[in-house]
Design a protein around this motif. Structure first.
Motif, PDB file in Angstrom:
ATOM      1  N   THR A   1       0.800  -1.301   0.097  1.00 59.96           N
ATOM      2  CA  THR A   1      -0.014  -0.026   0.048  1.00 59.96           C
ATOM      3  C   THR A   1       0.677   1.353   0.102  1.00 59.96           C
ATOM      4  OG1 THR A   1      -1.773  -1.247   1.272  1.00 59.96           O
ATOM      5  CG2 THR A   1      -1.914   1.228   0.971  1.00 59.96           C
ATOM      6  N   ASP A   2       2.003   1.297   0.773  1.00 60.32           N
ATOM      7  CA  ASP A   2       2.809   2.521   0.920  1.00 60.32           C
ATOM      8  C   ASP A   2       3.485   2.565  -0.395  1.00 60.32           C
ATOM      9  OD1 ASP A   2       4.795   4.298   2.421  1.00 60.32           O
ATOM     10  OD2 ASP A   2       5.945   2.895   1.246  1.00 60.32           O
ATOM     11  N   ILE A   3       3.932   1.529  -1.007  1.00 64.95           N
ATOM     12  CA  ILE A   3       4.697   1.693  -2.509  1.00 64.95           C
ATOM     13  C   ILE A   3       3.833   2.316  -3.418  1.00 64.95           C
ATOM     14  CG2 ILE A   3       5.644   0.477  -4.310  1.00 64.95           C
ATOM     15  CD1 ILE A   3       6.850  -1.471  -2.296  1.00 64.95           C
ATOM     16  N   VAL A   4       2.499   1.852  -3.475  1.00 65.01           N
ATOM     17  CA  VAL A   4       1.463   2.377  -4.509  1.00 65.01           C
ATOM     18  C   VAL A   4       1.257   3.869  -4.281  1.00 65.01           C
ATOM     19  CG1 VAL A   4      -0.897   2.346  -5.381  1.00 65.01           C
ATOM     20  CG2 VAL A   4       0.335   0.038  -4.754  1.00 65.01           C
ATOM     21  N   ALA A   5       1.017   4.275  -2.858  1.00 66.45           N
ATOM     22  CA  ALA A   5       0.771   5.687  -2.352  1.00 66.45           C
ATOM     23  C   ALA A   5       1.915   6.452  -2.829  1.00 66.45           C
ATOM     24  CB  ALA A   5       0.723   5.658  -0.987  1.00 66.45           C
ATOM     25  N   ARG A   6       3.219   5.992  -2.942  1.00 66.70           N
ATOM     26  CA  ARG A   6       4.337   6.997  -3.294  1.00 66.70           C
ATOM     27  C   ARG A   6       4.184   7.065  -4.920  1.00 66.70           C
ATOM     28  NH1 ARG A   6       7.575   7.876   0.981  1.00 66.70           N
ATOM     29  NH2 ARG A   6       6.775   6.738   3.024  1.00 66.70           N
ATOM     30  N   LEU A   7       3.911   6.000  -5.551  1.00 68.67           N
ATOM     31  CA  LEU A   7       3.904   6.217  -7.137  1.00 68.67           C
ATOM     32  C   LEU A   7       2.770   7.164  -7.316  1.00 68.67           C
ATOM     33  CD1 LEU A   7       3.843   2.466  -8.154  1.00 68.67           C
ATOM     34  CD2 LEU A   7       5.788   4.069  -8.421  1.00 68.67           C
ATOM     35  N   LEU A   8       1.467   6.936  -6.670  1.00 65.34           N
ATOM     36  CA  LEU A   8       0.632   7.848  -6.850  1.00 65.34           C
ATOM     37  C   LEU A   8       0.620   9.318  -6.661  1.00 65.34           C
ATOM     38  CD1 LEU A   8      -2.689   8.075  -7.760  1.00 65.34           C
ATOM     39  CD2 LEU A   8      -2.953   7.627  -5.358  1.00 65.34           C
ATOM     40  N   ALA A   9       1.466   9.449  -5.319  1.00 68.89           N
ATOM     41  CA  ALA A   9       1.892  10.848  -4.859  1.00 68.89           C
ATOM     42  C   ALA A   9       2.599  11.576  -5.837  1.00 68.89           C
ATOM     43  CB  ALA A   9       2.608  10.635  -3.686  1.00 68.89           C
ATOM     44  N   GLU A  10       3.782  10.723  -6.552  1.00 69.20           N
ATOM     45  CA  GLU A  10       4.574  11.347  -7.557  1.00 69.20           C
ATOM     46  C   GLU A  10       3.830  11.972  -8.604  1.00 69.20           C
ATOM     47  OE1 GLU A  10       7.835  12.724  -9.442  1.00 69.20           O
ATOM     48  OE2 GLU A  10       7.575  11.926  -7.208  1.00 69.20           O
ATOM     49  N   ARG A  11       2.683  11.294  -9.271  1.00 68.51           N
ATOM     50  CA  ARG A  11       2.103  11.526 -10.231  1.00 68.51           C
ATOM     51  C   ARG A  11       0.934  12.620  -9.978  1.00 68.51           C
ATOM     52  NH1 ARG A  11       1.435   8.668 -14.996  1.00 68.51           N
ATOM     53  NH2 ARG A  11       2.993   7.127 -15.201  1.00 68.51           N
ATOM     54  N   LEU A  12       0.610  12.639  -8.553  1.00 69.48           N
ATOM     55  CA  LEU A  12      -0.404  13.869  -8.351  1.00 69.48           C
ATOM     56  C   LEU A  12       0.474  15.108  -8.236  1.00 69.48           C
ATOM     57  CD1 LEU A  12      -2.867  12.223  -5.797  1.00 69.48           C
ATOM     58  CD2 LEU A  12      -3.096  12.383  -8.238  1.00 69.48           C
ATOM     59  N   ARG A  13       1.777  15.103  -8.413  1.00 71.92           N
ATOM     60  CA  ARG A  13       2.297  16.671  -8.364  1.00 71.92           C
ATOM     61  C   ARG A  13       1.845  17.283  -9.422  1.00 71.92           C
ATOM     62  NH1 ARG A  13       7.125  16.707  -5.440  1.00 71.92           N
ATOM     63  NH2 ARG A  13       8.115  18.217  -6.793  1.00 71.92           N
ATOM     64  N   THR A  14       1.230  16.630 -10.538  1.00 68.57           N
ATOM     65  CA  THR A  14       0.782  17.411 -11.701  1.00 68.57           C
ATOM     66  C   THR A  14      -0.305  18.460 -11.259  1.00 68.57           C
ATOM     67  OG1 THR A  14      -0.647  15.710 -12.190  1.00 68.57           O
ATOM     68  CG2 THR A  14       1.340  15.644 -13.134  1.00 68.57           C
ATOM     69  N   LEU A  15      -0.787  18.265 -10.058  1.00 68.89           N
ATOM     70  CA  LEU A  15      -1.911  19.307  -9.401  1.00 68.89           C
ATOM     71  C   LEU A  15      -1.131  20.732  -9.298  1.00 68.89           C
ATOM     72  CD1 LEU A  15      -3.757  16.928  -7.015  1.00 68.89           C
ATOM     73  CD2 LEU A  15      -4.702  18.077  -9.151  1.00 68.89           C
ATOM     74  N   GLY A  16       0.155  20.718  -9.123  1.00 75.14           N
ATOM     75  CA  GLY A  16       0.902  21.881  -8.847  1.00 75.14           C
ATOM     76  C   GLY A  16       1.314  22.000  -7.582  1.00 75.14           C
ATOM     77  N   GLN A  17       1.274  21.057  -6.675  1.00 75.90           N
ATOM     78  CA  GLN A  17       2.016  20.896  -5.281  1.00 75.90           C
ATOM     79  C   GLN A  17       2.565  19.664  -4.866  1.00 75.90           C
ATOM     80  OE1 GLN A  17       2.246  23.552  -3.383  1.00 75.90           O
ATOM     81  NE2 GLN A  17       1.503  25.053  -4.410  1.00 75.90           N
ATOM     82  N   PRO A  18       3.678  19.685  -3.967  1.00 79.37           N
ATOM     83  CA  PRO A  18       3.937  17.992  -3.692  1.00 79.37           C
ATOM     84  C   PRO A  18       2.784  17.452  -2.827  1.00 79.37           C
ATOM     85  CG  PRO A  18       5.499  20.168  -3.044  1.00 79.37           C
ATOM     86  CD  PRO A  18       4.090  20.833  -3.443  1.00 79.37           C
ATOM     87  N   VAL A  19       2.883  16.323  -3.090  1.00 80.83           N
ATOM     88  CA  VAL A  19       2.191  15.261  -2.330  1.00 80.83           C
ATOM     89  C   VAL A  19       3.067  14.703  -1.442  1.00 80.83           C
ATOM     90  CG1 VAL A  19       0.567  13.588  -2.337  1.00 80.83           C
ATOM     91  CG2 VAL A  19       0.417  15.290  -4.143  1.00 80.83           C
ATOM     92  N   VAL A  20       2.753  14.457  -0.072  1.00 79.64           N
ATOM     93  CA  VAL A  20       3.874  14.069   0.841  1.00 79.64           C
ATOM     94  C   VAL A  20       3.209  12.736   1.637  1.00 79.64           C
ATOM     95  CG1 VAL A  20       5.366  14.445   2.961  1.00 79.64           C
ATOM     96  CG2 VAL A  20       4.994  16.283   1.025  1.00 79.64           C
ATOM     97  N   VAL A  21       3.763  11.716   1.450  1.00 77.60           N
ATOM     98  CA  VAL A  21       3.198  10.669   2.025  1.00 77.60           C
ATOM     99  C   VAL A  21       3.321  10.281   3.409  1.00 77.60           C
ATOM    100  CG1 VAL A  21       3.143   7.957   2.160  1.00 77.60           C
ATOM    101  CG2 VAL A  21       3.386   9.032  -0.129  1.00 77.60           C
ATOM    102  N   GLU A  22       2.537  10.114   4.148  1.00 76.12           N
ATOM    103  CA  GLU A  22       2.775  10.121   5.882  1.00 76.12           C
ATOM    104  C   GLU A  22       2.448   8.865   6.323  1.00 76.12           C
ATOM    105  OE1 GLU A  22       1.069  12.202   9.934  1.00 76.12           O
ATOM    106  OE2 GLU A  22       1.931  13.538   8.398  1.00 76.12           O
TER     107      GLU A  22
END
Length: 322
Positions: free
Chosen positions: A43-64
């Protein structure tokens, strides 16, 4: 416009979030993506893959990572977070639809405390056996189990986990008696299964596939609705005559209840487009996951249906975790 009407209009606009950065300027600061499991798990690995792609929203996405109680610690934190779109969670099936029935208290109400955003991936499970077992199919396994009641032992990653409850459903449908041996996590369960101390196990593709490829385990069936492209010879449980035991764990993105629908819809569209991207899908498959692009409505329907389904399974199994 009179002064009173002007103030009323501004107040209404602020409440709907269309000024001062909500949601017309969303996002204007980093987004936090909660994960209810330790770093390095699927789940964590998928979340980090998704977070990297969601940077296209214009802001960093940080996994916690907020591990504990099978993902429920993180969901409880999400339920108490501001409904502003800046705290989200990638949740596993069990955390949302199993744990509320399994634990005495989890600190949230799945159907009332969250806004479904999107589905991201399916995490199919494989029913596997030690190579020394005298059966190679589900049908032969059930025949053997009926002739030898209580002889077969199956492992799970813990009491009340999907690897436990899924096998309980299979036992009931097949009318067989097997001994449940719970472990603390998949690693210990697989160790004993590989050693031949346990006969059967039901776990994710990510956990079981390497051992299937090395011939140290043999696959009997996959829990999903369709066969896996990378294991085309392995039938589904439905094909093996166990349609009632078929299920597919998934990962879904949720936000706190009350998050503005404009934000939910924007996030949903972004996630669906990401999951549909072939490159992202290929990355998921390397983890034993299958892309599942579904919008907010799709996830909402899944939550309602499976919350009731798994509640019955937990009650029928008698499983309980304090």
């Amino acid at each position: 416009m009179q002064r009173r009407d002007f103030i009323t209009a501004i107040a209404a606009t602020m409440l709907t979030g269309h000024v001062f950065g909500q949601p017309s300027r969303y996002p204007d600061k980093p987004i936090k993506l909660l994960v209810g499991f330790p770093a390095g798990q699927a789940t964590d690995i998928v979340a980090r893959l998704l977070a990297e792609r969601l940077r296209t929203l214009g802001q960093p996405v940080v996994v916690e990572n907020k591990a504990g109680q099978g993902g429920s610690i993180a969901l409880a934190a999400l339920a108490k977070s501001p409904a502003d779109g800046y705290t989200l969670m990638l949740s596993a099936t069990a955390s949302l639809v199993v744990n509320p029935h399994l634990y005495k208290t989890v600190g949230y109400d799945t159907l009332r405390d969250f806004e479904p955003v999107a589905t991201v991936a399916d995490m199919p499970m494989l029913l596997v056996a030690h190579p020394s077992e005298p059966f190679n199919t589900v049908s032969d396994m059930t025949t053997y189990a009926k002739a030898n009641p209580g002889r077969l032992k199956y492992s799970s990653s813990g009491n009340g986990t999907l690897s436990h409850l899924g096998m309980e459903v299979l036992k009931r449908q097949a009318g067989i008696d097997m001994l449940h041996v719970p472990y603390q996590g998949s690693t210990r369960a697989m160790t004993d299964l590989l050693a031949g101390n346990i006969d059967l196990g039901l776990d994710t593709v990510a956990v079981t596939l390497p051992h299937i490829q090395s011939k140290r385990l043999k696959p009997l069936a996959v829990s999903s609705d369709s066969r896996l492209a990378f294991l085309p010879q392995v039938p589904t449980l439905a094909e093996a005559g166990m349609a009632g035991a078929a299920f597919t764990p998934w990962l879904g993105l949720v936000a706190p209840k009350g998050t503005h629908q404009d934000i939910v819809l924007r996030l949903s569209k972004q996630v669906v487009n990401t999951v549909k991207d072939p490159a992202f899908g290929e990355r998921l498959r390397t983890l034993g996951a299958v892309p599942r692009a579904g919008n907010s409505d799709a996830l909402s329907a899944i939550l309602k249906r499976e919350f009731a389904l798994w509640g019955k399974v937990v009650r029928d199994s008698g499983a309980r975790v304090e």
